[in-house]
Motif scaffolding. Sequence first.
Motif, PDB file in Angstrom:
ATOM      1  N   MET A   1       0.852  -1.194   0.000  1.00  0.00           N
ATOM      2  CA  MET A   1       0.000   0.000   0.000  1.00  0.00           C
ATOM      3  C   MET A   1       0.888   1.244   0.000  1.00  0.00           C
ATOM      4  N   THR A   2       0.586   2.185  -0.884  1.00  0.00           N
ATOM      5  CA  THR A   2       1.374   3.413  -0.982  1.00  0.00           C
ATOM      6  C   THR A   2       1.244   4.242   0.289  1.00  0.00           C
ATOM      7  N   VAL A   3       2.372   4.650   0.833  1.00  0.00           N
ATOM      8  CA  VAL A   3       2.373   5.574   1.964  1.00  0.00           C
ATOM      9  C   VAL A   3       2.544   6.980   1.392  1.00  0.00           C
ATOM     10  N   TYR A   4       1.518   7.824   1.567  1.00  0.00           N
ATOM     11  CA  TYR A   4       1.567   9.176   1.050  1.00  0.00           C
ATOM     12  C   TYR A   4       2.204  10.110   2.070  1.00  0.00           C
ATOM     13  N   ALA A   5       3.003  11.024   1.569  1.00  0.00           N
ATOM     14  CA  ALA A   5       3.499  12.134   2.375  1.00  0.00           C
ATOM     15  C   ALA A   5       2.798  13.394   1.897  1.00  0.00           C
ATOM     16  N   ILE A   6       2.331  14.179   2.825  1.00  0.00           N
ATOM     17  CA  ILE A   6       1.699  15.460   2.523  1.00  0.00           C
ATOM     18  C   ILE A   6       2.612  16.564   3.030  1.00  0.00           C
ATOM     19  N   ILE A   7       2.993  17.468   2.129  1.00  0.00           N
ATOM     20  CA  ILE A   7       3.779  18.632   2.513  1.00  0.00           C
ATOM     21  C   ILE A   7       2.819  19.810   2.586  1.00  0.00           C
ATOM     22  N   GLY A   8       2.636  20.334   3.766  1.00  0.00           N
ATOM     23  CA  GLY A   8       1.715  21.441   3.970  1.00  0.00           C
ATOM     24  C   GLY A   8       2.429  22.769   3.851  1.00  0.00           C
ATOM     25  N   GLY A   9       1.859  23.653   3.050  1.00  0.00           N
ATOM     26  CA  GLY A   9       2.438  24.975   2.868  1.00  0.00           C
ATOM     27  C   GLY A   9       1.754  26.000   3.746  1.00  0.00           C
ATOM     28  N   THR A  10       1.800  27.257   3.305  1.00  0.00           N
ATOM     29  CA  THR A  10       1.164  28.337   4.050  1.00  0.00           C
ATOM     30  C   THR A  10      -0.315  28.027   4.235  1.00  0.00           C
ATOM     31  N   GLY A  11      -0.777  28.096   5.477  1.00  0.00           N
ATOM     32  CA  GLY A  11      -2.167  27.794   5.776  1.00  0.00           C
ATOM     33  C   GLY A  11      -2.393  26.365   6.203  1.00  0.00           C
ATOM     34  N   LEU A  12      -1.384  25.505   6.037  1.00  0.00           N
ATOM     35  CA  LEU A  12      -1.536  24.099   6.403  1.00  0.00           C
ATOM     36  C   LEU A  12      -0.279  23.651   7.161  1.00  0.00           C
ATOM     37  N   THR A  13      -0.050  24.288   8.303  1.00  0.00           N
ATOM     38  CA  THR A  13       1.101  23.908   9.117  1.00  0.00           C
ATOM     39  C   THR A  13       0.772  22.714  10.006  1.00  0.00           C
ATOM     40  N   LYS A  14      -0.506  22.380  10.122  1.00  0.00           N
ATOM     41  CA  LYS A  14      -0.920  21.164  10.807  1.00  0.00           C
ATOM     42  C   LYS A  14      -2.125  20.597  10.071  1.00  0.00           C
ATOM     43  N   LEU A  15      -2.315  19.302  10.210  1.00  0.00           N
ATOM     44  CA  LEU A  15      -3.385  18.620   9.498  1.00  0.00           C
ATOM     45  C   LEU A  15      -4.431  18.183  10.510  1.00  0.00           C
ATOM     46  N   ASP A  16      -5.487  19.002  10.647  1.00  0.00           N
ATOM     47  CA  ASP A  16      -6.560  18.664  11.576  1.00  0.00           C
ATOM     48  C   ASP A  16      -7.169  17.327  11.184  1.00  0.00           C
ATOM     49  N   GLY A  17      -7.394  16.492  12.164  1.00  0.00           N
ATOM     50  CA  GLY A  17      -7.937  15.170  11.902  1.00  0.00           C
ATOM     51  C   GLY A  17      -6.879  14.092  11.819  1.00  0.00           C
ATOM     52  N   LEU A  18      -5.609  14.486  11.841  1.00  0.00           N
ATOM     53  CA  LEU A  18      -4.517  13.522  11.827  1.00  0.00           C
ATOM     54  C   LEU A  18      -4.305  12.977  13.237  1.00  0.00           C
ATOM     55  N   THR A  19      -4.461  11.668  13.380  1.00  0.00           N
ATOM     56  CA  THR A  19      -4.162  11.012  14.650  1.00  0.00           C
ATOM     57  C   THR A  19      -2.677  10.680  14.659  1.00  0.00           C
ATOM     58  N   ILE A  20      -1.912  11.440  15.420  1.00  0.00           N
ATOM     59  CA  ILE A  20      -0.460  11.320  15.389  1.00  0.00           C
ATOM     60  C   ILE A  20      -0.012  10.119  16.210  1.00  0.00           C
ATOM     61  N   LYS A  21       0.780   9.264  15.568  1.00  0.00           N
ATOM     62  CA  LYS A  21       1.360   8.109  16.253  1.00  0.00           C
ATOM     63  C   LYS A  21       2.818   8.335  16.629  1.00  0.00           C
ATOM     64  N   ALA A  22       3.493   9.172  15.849  1.00  0.00           N
ATOM     65  CA  ALA A  22       4.908   9.432  16.134  1.00  0.00           C
ATOM     66  C   ALA A  22       5.321  10.735  15.488  1.00  0.00           C
TER      67      ALA A  22
END
Length: 245
Positions: A1-22
Amino acid sequence: MTVYAIIGGTGLTKLDGLTIKAALHIDTPYGAPSAAVLRGDYAGREVLFLARHGHPHRIPPHQVNYRANLWALREAGAKAVIAVNAVGGIHSAMGTGHFCLPHQVIDYSYGREHTYFEGELEHVTHVDFSHPYDAGLRHKLSSALTAEHCAFSNHGIYGCTQGPRLETVAEIARMERDGCDIVGMTGMPEAVLSRELALPYACLALVVNPAAGKSRALITMAEIERALDEGMDTVKAVLARVLAS
């Protein structure tokens, strides 16, 4: 399964809804990345997230350590990268709030560390960069934007400028003559570094202001922040659809 990386720019310094494991603090041969790589679950899928400008937002476009960022994401297990970028609209179709999935890029930046292939090399390496954005990822983003009933363009030319200042009217006029549809400050060398690391890469660009000379009004940060606030919920919904597909 592909593991996606999301690079957040201006306005997306955090990803609401992300359950952080590490929160991964990864040392790279190119120095420290902009922030910790966050590994977690989003929309029922494992995902990696990196704030391009740091968290809080503090690193200007020309000082982002793009090489460290992409290297860290690959070391964390990324197999594909979705970059979220706030941009200015040059083409008349690219109004505030419009989304664009660029298919080409013109690089006007300078002085940035833009390749892994330098120094004491055993041989010179060239990568094919004819088509900088991955077609499969762009198709998934297009399908997600369609499902969200968003106004978007599935083609466009991204012009990458140096920043951190905004462009002059004359510069935008030149870029328009060159064929640019949108203008931003972070599209390169991020795209080519991903290619050098063999990571499929696509850009989800949100237009947050008309480029210089495309409106009678001056460009204000209040206008940009308002467009970011209004567009980020859609960005998150689109990302969730792509991850669930």
